[in-house]
Design a protein around this motif. Structure first.
Motif, PDB file in Angstrom:
ATOM      1  N   HIS A  30       0.816  -1.167  -0.107  1.00 18.21           N
ATOM      2  CA  HIS A  30      -0.021  -0.067   0.002  1.00 18.21           C
ATOM      3  C   HIS A  30       0.876   1.190  -0.050  1.00 18.21           C
ATOM      4  O   HIS A  30       1.711   1.610   0.710  1.00 18.21           O
ATOM      5  CB  HIS A  30      -0.825   0.025   1.177  1.00 18.21           C
ATOM      6  N   MET A  47      -4.726  10.452  -2.251  1.00 21.82           N
ATOM      7  CA  MET A  47      -5.275  11.577  -1.315  1.00 21.82           C
ATOM      8  C   MET A  47      -4.841  12.720  -2.009  1.00 21.82           C
ATOM      9  O   MET A  47      -4.087  13.515  -1.210  1.00 21.82           O
ATOM     10  CB  MET A  47      -4.971  11.245   0.213  1.00 21.82           C
ATOM     11  N   ASP A  95       0.750   5.242  -0.043  1.00 22.15           N
ATOM     12  CA  ASP A  95      -0.158   6.435   0.306  1.00 22.15           C
ATOM     13  C   ASP A  95       0.267   7.730  -0.318  1.00 22.15           C
ATOM     14  O   ASP A  95       1.600   8.251  -0.183  1.00 22.15           O
ATOM     15  CB  ASP A  95      -0.163   6.801   1.882  1.00 22.15           C
ATOM     16  N   HIS A 140      -2.889   4.571  -3.252  1.00 22.39           N
ATOM     17  CA  HIS A 140      -4.027   5.451  -2.681  1.00 22.39           C
ATOM     18  C   HIS A 140      -3.892   6.845  -2.943  1.00 22.39           C
ATOM     19  O   HIS A 140      -2.897   7.473  -2.083  1.00 22.39           O
ATOM     20  CB  HIS A 140      -4.180   4.982  -1.235  1.00 22.39           C
ATOM     21  N   ASP A 195      -8.730   0.541   5.533  1.00 23.76           N
ATOM     22  CA  ASP A 195      -7.497   1.291   5.596  1.00 23.76           C
ATOM     23  C   ASP A 195      -7.662   2.506   6.936  1.00 23.76           C
ATOM     24  O   ASP A 195      -8.224   3.425   6.913  1.00 23.76           O
ATOM     25  CB  ASP A 195      -7.079   2.149   4.538  1.00 23.76           C
TER      26      ASP A 195
HETATM   27 ZN    ZN Z   1      -3.951   4.593   2.740  1.00 27.64          ZN
END
Ligand code: ZN
Ligand code: DX5
Length: 220
Positions: free
Chosen positions: A32, A67, A34, A65, A174
């Motif tokens: 994962h 953001m 971020d 992911h 998450d």
């Molecule tokens: Zn995340």
């Protein structure tokens, strides 16, 4: 099958390659990553060049992911950089159909991420265009936060929604996941468990991966 997805946000960035090797060897299947832009969330992390480097360092599924604001501008680029899964926030994108299609066209699985206080109704129409939903169980921006309690019930309702629609959308959870709540979130419908602090904050990250994996095996 339950996937354990270590979040590199909590890893030692001076030894990132080593950290990735340790969790991969321990049986983690998803990595994962971020990506934060300091605009959609109050923190800045990493971007495309790092994803490209990680691609050459692991066989694991790379899960980015995003953001970031206006994720439609970058989502496909992350897939081209080597990500196998790319998620964008429903709160950040008024053009989800277009963005999710662009991710799939670039060869990756397309996901919708949703914040703790955003109602599931926001997914109602978009769900059919997604391969997975990333349910945030903390407010995005930082590792090491406490699991938001309402997330378990939200997870169950999301699973129900997917079943009722007859879709094959996977659920990723998450934020604040550890050995104490892993069984509960699996029971509620999560199939991909992201864990940062619980793995890289542990003295023995490999053992932490194995324990989470074991919980996944017992509960399936
Ligand atoms: Zn995340
Ligand atoms: C938070 C990130 C998470 C974070 C999880 O914004 O999306 O992926 O790394 O970290 P832990 O497991 O420490 O809550």
């Amino acid at each position: 099958m339950i996937d354990i997805a270590p979040s590199i946000l909590s890893a030692d960035f001076t030894k990132l390659g080593e950290a990735i090797g340790i969790v991969e060897k321990a049986g983690a299947t998803v990595l994962h990553v971020d990506v934060m832009d300091g605009h959609f969330v109050p923190n800045i992390t990493i971007g495309l060049p790092v994803v490209k480097s990680i691609r050459s360092a692991t066989e694991m599924i790379i899960d980015t992911h995003l953001m970031i604001s206006e994720p439609g501008r970058y989502a496909a680029e992350f897939a081209s950089a080597g990500a196998d899964m790319v998620s964008v926030h429903v709160e950040a994108d008024p053009h989800l159909n277009r963005t999710l299609n662009s991710i799939r066209d670039a060869g990756a699985k397309a996901g919708i991420a949703i914040n703790p206080a955003t109602p599931l109704a926001a997914l109602d129409e978009a769900l059919q265009y997604a391969d997975f939903v990333l349910l945030m169980s903390v407010n995005p921006g930082f590792g090491g936060q406490k699991f938001v309690s309402g997330s378990l019930d939200k997870l169950r309702r999301l699973r129900q929604m997917i079943v009722e629609k007859g879709l094959k959308v996977r659920i990723e959870i998450d934020g604040g996941i550890d050995e104490h709540n892993a069984a509960d979130v699996i029971d509620a419908g999560a199939e991909i468990l992201v864990a940062g602090t619980a793995i890289f904050g542990n003295d023995d990250p490999a053992a932490a991966v194995r324990r989470l994996k074991d919980l996944g095996t017992v509960w399936v």
